[in-house]
Design a protein around this motif. Structure first.
Motif, PDB file in Angstrom:
ATOM      1  N   SER A  92       0.805  -1.219   0.000  1.00 36.63           N
ATOM      2  CA  SER A  92       0.000   0.000   0.000  1.00 36.63           C
ATOM      3  C   SER A  92       0.836   1.266   0.000  1.00 36.63           C
ATOM      4  O   SER A  92       0.489   2.244  -0.674  1.00 36.63           O
ATOM      5  N   TYR A  93       1.952   1.266   0.729  1.00 34.85           N
ATOM      6  CA  TYR A  93       2.736   2.493   0.880  1.00 34.85           C
ATOM      7  C   TYR A  93       3.950   2.531  -0.030  1.00 34.85           C
ATOM      8  O   TYR A  93       4.259   3.570  -0.618  1.00 34.85           O
TER       9      TYR A  93
ATOM     10  N   LYS B  23       4.183   0.623  -2.727  1.00 37.21           N
ATOM     11  CA  LYS B  23       3.668   0.354  -4.081  1.00 37.21           C
ATOM     12  C   LYS B  23       4.491  -0.694  -4.834  1.00 37.21           C
ATOM     13  O   LYS B  23       4.709  -0.579  -6.046  1.00 37.21           O
TER      14      LYS B  23
END
Length: 271
Positions: free
Chosen positions: A218-219, A221
């Motif tokens: 999520s962070y 990528k």
């Protein structure tokens, strides 16, 4: 012709389910059905969705799980045949909607087949008492063929008489129902993954790996491949650490016992 091919495929998948079990998962069945119907992409996506939804399902003890083979065959075929020209998300939503009831209905057929197969136990026992290896081998074929018909018969009925009806019903559905089915198609796999994780992540420290994967995806990528390689390294390190901890905890009592026995021998010698 396509209906006949899918029906024959269902028959052999039924035999495979009680023998090699190579093609009993939706992830393998749905793409084959999609390839037969000329839409491999839809088959792959439907298969992956149903696999996530049914990943934790299996027969436990006397419990007979819903028939994943028949549910996948019928739902995938009808979703593709009943939605020509529609988006893949619509096909996936239709497949999910059809998969659950068809698999549960086919489950009742499997229970009936299991009941019929119990009648062969006495025959099998007599063959085993006589050490009749050849007769015992041939006795495995009637249940296998029966399992094949159990998958082929409902598949043929559904595809032969249900495709047109499904197409008409889906075509007449309002847009908000299609949108609702698409939303359900996104939620149900997430629920399946959550149930699987709850059964696998029983140790508190394993949740740290889940948090790490969430951060990487999520962070940072990262794509699936680098996340998988990082997970492989952490899995190796975790396995080594837990193995060494288990080995050390097992050897300490043995060393303590050996030390105490040596002390006793020395005391006996001094006496």
């Amino acid at each position: 012709m396509k209906v006949f091919i899918i029906t024959v495929l269902a028959f052999f998948l039924g035999i495979d389910d009680v023998s090699t079990k190579l093609f009993r998962r939706p992830l393998l069945i749905a793409p084959i059905v999609g390839l037969i119907l000329g839409n491999l992409q839809a088959g792959l996506i439907i298969g992956a969705t149903l696999e996530i939804m049914w990943m934790g399902i299996g027969n436990v003890g006397a419990y007979m799980a819903p028939d994943l083979i028949t549910g996948t065959m019928i739902s995938t075929a009808l979703a593709i045949m009943g939605n020509p020209g529609r988006s893949i998300s619509t096909m996936v939503a239709t497949a999910i909607t059809l998969a659950v009831p068809t698999s549960i209905l086919a489950q009742q057929l499997l229970i009936l087949v299991e009941t019929i197969n119990c009648s062969l136990n006495g025959w099998a026992k007599r063959l085993a008492d006589k050490a009749d290896v050849k007769g015992t081998f041939w006795l495995t074929w009637p249940p296998a063929i029966l399992y094949g018909f159990t998958r082929a018969f409902p598949t043929f009925l559904a595809l032969q008489f249900g495709a047109g009806a499904i197409q008409k019903v889906v075509s007449d559905l309002p847009k908000f129902i299609i949108d609702g089915l698409s939303t359900a198609g996104s939620i149900i796999p997430a629920v399946g993954i959550a149930l699987l994780m709850m059964s696998m992540l029983k140790k508190a420290e394993l949740w740290m790996f889940l948090i790490l994967g969430f951060v990487l995806s999520s962070y940072l990528k990262l794509e699936i491949l680098p996340i998988t390689l990082i997970a492989l390294v952490f899995a190796f390190l975790y396995e080594r650490a837990t193995r060494e901890t288990t080995t050390n905890s097992a050897t300490k009592p043995a060393m303590a016992q050996e030390t105490s026995s040596d002390d006793i021998d020395e005391e006996d010698y001094d006496l």
